[in-house]
Enzyme design. Structure first.
Site, PDB file in Angstrom:
ATOM      1  NE  ARG A  99      13.174  96.981  82.862  1.00 36.81           N
ATOM      2  CZ  ARG A  99      12.070  96.949  82.119  1.00 36.81           C
ATOM      3  NH1 ARG A  99      11.040  96.225  82.496  1.00 36.81           N
ATOM      4  NH2 ARG A  99      11.991  97.648  81.003  1.00 36.81           N
ATOM      5  CD  GLU A 104       4.308  99.047  96.399  1.00 33.76           C
ATOM      6  OE1 GLU A 104       3.669  99.600  97.331  1.00 33.76           O
ATOM      7  OE2 GLU A 104       4.083  99.302  95.192  1.00 33.76           O
ATOM      8  CG  PHE A 131       7.479 101.687  95.150  1.00 31.31           C
ATOM      9  CD1 PHE A 131       7.268 102.938  95.724  1.00 31.31           C
ATOM     10  CD2 PHE A 131       7.204 101.524  93.807  1.00 31.31           C
ATOM     11  CE1 PHE A 131       6.770 103.993  94.963  1.00 31.31           C
ATOM     12  CE2 PHE A 131       6.705 102.568  93.045  1.00 31.31           C
ATOM     13  CZ  PHE A 131       6.490 103.806  93.618  1.00 31.31           C
ATOM     14  CG  HIS A 138      11.978 100.728  86.703  1.00 35.96           C
ATOM     15  ND1 HIS A 138      12.041  99.412  86.345  1.00 35.96           N
ATOM     16  CD2 HIS A 138      11.124 101.310  85.840  1.00 35.96           C
ATOM     17  CE1 HIS A 138      11.254  99.200  85.304  1.00 35.96           C
ATOM     18  NE2 HIS A 138      10.695 100.344  84.958  1.00 35.96           N
ATOM     19  CG  ASP A 186       7.989 106.764  85.505  1.00 33.37           C
ATOM     20  OD1 ASP A 186       7.301 107.249  84.591  1.00 33.37           O
ATOM     21  OD2 ASP A 186       8.044 105.548  85.745  1.00 33.37           O
ATOM     22  NE  ARG A 220      11.247 102.108  81.699  1.00 33.95           N
ATOM     23  CZ  ARG A 220      10.829 103.068  80.892  1.00 33.95           C
ATOM     24  NH1 ARG A 220      11.394 104.253  80.917  1.00 33.95           N
ATOM     25  NH2 ARG A 220       9.834 102.854  80.077  1.00 33.95           N
TER      26      ARG A 220
END
Lengths: 308, 275
Positions: A5, A53, A78, A104, A112, A162
């Site tokens: 990322r 989003e 998302f 992620h 999370d 991630r």
């Protein structure tokens, strides 16, 4: 070591210097995607939507309809699920030049927990007409594929995780849409993997080679379109395929490989991934151990299949 | 000089085209198309900068029919404005026509797809941002339904438009007060929609959406206001099914297809100019 990322964010910033059509529509993920330099260098091309989003994706469709090349990125849960209607009905239906990013992705998101771990995004995106799906394994590959998808008209979905990724390629390596990389040669079994699982597959194959078990490893970074020729060759030459992905075993990389082989070159395809269940909170390593995403588990599985 | 009577005749023609195309297709949404007829007439026959010879002209004004099911009246306007053949209207929703159930940019003159409600205003924000970034002076118009604004994404877009001071974006709320299953108030009372949009940072204009004169005056006022530093929302007070007596104000005519008898009556009313 950097995360894919981070390589992505760096590349978008780098490309924007020579391509004034590149715009970023963000939803409070500036640090997550390493957009800081882009936002600083090109404030007139960085649009912050806040935590919205769906709005982000439809705004990108509007920008694309006016000739811009928008990047929309957020957690893969998302972009692929919260904003799925917008991705399907505004971006893909119109075949707009929008690049959708899911970061992620997979259970490597870790602490999370299941709500933030996309384990269905490949399956979802793959099922939508017009969009192409990429899952790069390393930072150099991420950077090069980001450039290629920017130069290639149409909607793309790119997913990555991630955590930092070990580099497996050198700067001169070439990638393309619909391509793959065969990282290890072998004729007893073929591992087809994507994303972080490629690194684990290579480590497993190297250890297996020491025991004279020769396993082919394919980095299937382009999931749609897929490098069918290489799959067909592997099916014919090794007769056994093990797919590995940080994703549910339904509909993802393993699904794509199975669909193709069932029709064109039947062979046994065993799918390794999350076994149709939600994972938990935990560190990436603890989760990978718990759900079997380890070198040891791959070795065990390969031996079972080769000897079975 | 604007010929108001000609515009009124055109609005009536769009109603006739709408009822006829839905009747022939045996499918489509009449109610919310009829309520929007005057506004769409003013946009396509007076206000918008367009070139039917070059539908994708980059400097054109954009229009998004976010309440996409009202497509028949948009198609009628585009055909009458010369974007494609008027005969095509008779093939609405047919498998070999480009006139899809909801708008799609494959139809010449359509700037954005719609259908799934609540997305158009965001796309309009994107178009307005593109104009700012590329220093173009086109305007973006987005028409929403009053049921549609129950979708949360509308308010996400409303926030964004105000944040970026999009004075090149003009929202239109076709406030006909009726949605598929009943009135707005029965399904989801929205209170004072003017105040809602105002509190989100928009400049509000409230008009009679069946008055060609008021629509023209309001649009001209907005586009000539150089001090405007915010998006504008026109609350266009209308009647669902306007122009056909038995359809007016009735939720049942959201998506119903007229029988032969009803069709004949509607045509008589519209062609006789009774309403």
């Amino acid at each position: 070591m950097i995360a894919n990322r981070v390589a992505f964010g760096n590349t978008v910033n780098e490309m924007a210097a020579t391509n004034d059509k590149i715009v970023v529509v963000d939803s409070d993920c500036i640090n997550v995607l390493n957009y800081g330099n882009f936002a600083k260098n090109y404030p007139e091309r960085f649009y912050e939507c806040g935590i919205a989003e769906q709005n982000m994706v439809s705004i990108a469709a509007g920008l694309a309809s006016c000739g811009m090349i928008p990047f929309v990125a957020s957690f893969a849960v998302f972009t692929s699920m919260r904003a799925l209607d917008q991705v399907r009905n505004m971006v893909c239906y119109n075949n707009y030049n929008v690049k959708v990013i899911g970061t992620h992705a997979g259970i490597e998101t870790g602490f999370d927990g299941a709500t933030h771990q996309a384990i269905e995004d490949i399956a979802i995106m793959r099922a939508i007409p017009n969009i192409r799906v990429l899952a790069p394994s390393t930072p150099i590959m991420t950077s090069k594929l980001t450039k290629i998808m920017t130069e290639t008209y149409g909607p793309f979905y790119m997913r990555f995780g991630r955590e930092p990724n070990r580099e497996l390629y050198d700067e001169n390596e070439e990638f393309y849409i619909g391509g793959s990389k065969t990282l290890r040669e072998g004729n007893q079994l073929t591992i087809v993997a994507c994303g972080r699982m490629v690194d684990l597959a290579v480590q497993a194959a190297d250890e297996l080679a020491q025991e004279q078990i020769n396993v082919r490893v394919i980095d299937m970074y382009s999931i749609k379109p897929m490098d069918e020729e290489t799959i067909m060759k592997a099916a014919k030459e090794t007769g056994l395929i093990l797919t590995i992905e940080d994703h549910n075993v339904i509909g993802g990389l393993g699904g794509a490989v199975s669909e193709f082989t069932a029709e064109k070159c039947p062979c046994k395809v065993v799918k390794m991934g999350l076994n149709d269940e939600f994972a938990r909170s935990g560190s990436m390593n603890d989760l990978f151990n718990k759900y079997g995403f380890t070198k040891e588990n791959i070795i065990r599985k390969v031996k079972e299949l080769v000897n079975g | 000089m604007v010929d108001i009577n000609k515009l009124k005749e055109m609005a009536n023609q769009l109603r006739i085209d709408t009822v006829e195309s839905v009747y022939l297709a045996k499918s489509g949404h009449i109610g919310g198309a009829l309520s929007a007829a005057e506004f769409i007439t003013v946009l396509y026959f007076y206000k918008m900068r367009l070139n039917p010879e070059d539908p994708n002209w980059p400097d054109r004004d954009r229009f998004i029919l976010s309440k996409g099911h009202s497509a028949p009246v948009l198609y009628a306007a585009l055909a009458r404005r010369g974007f494609f053949s008027i005969d095509e209207l008779k093939r609405l929703r047919q498998v070999d026509s480009h006139l899809q159930g909801a708008p799609n940019p494959k139809t010449p003159g359509v700037d954005m797809s719609a259908g799934p409600l609540g997305q158009g205003l965001s796309a309009a924000v994107g178009m307005a941002l593109a104009a700012k970034t590329s220093k173009k002076d086109y305007k973006v118009y987005c028409m929403m339904g009053d049921g549609e604004i129950q979708e949360g994404q509308i308010w996400e877009a409303a926030m964004t438009a105000a944040k970026y001071k999009l004075n090149n974006l003009i929202g239109i709320l076709d406030h006909n007060k009726v949605q598929m299953s009943g009135t707005n108030d029965e399904l989801m009372p929205m209170g004072d929609v003017s105040e809602k949009f105002r509190s989100f940072g928009w400049k509000i204009y409230k008009i009679d959406g069946h008055s060609i004169e008021e629509i023209i005056k309001t649009l001209d006022e907005i586009t000539s206001d150089d001090s405007l530093e915010q998006p504008a929302m026109i609350i266009s007070e209308t009647v669902k099914g306007k122009g056909v007596s038995f359809m007016e104000g009735k939720a049942a005519w959201h998506g119903a297809v007229p029988s032969e008898e009803q069709y004949n009556q509607a045509m008589e009313e519209l062609k006789g100019g009774k309403i």
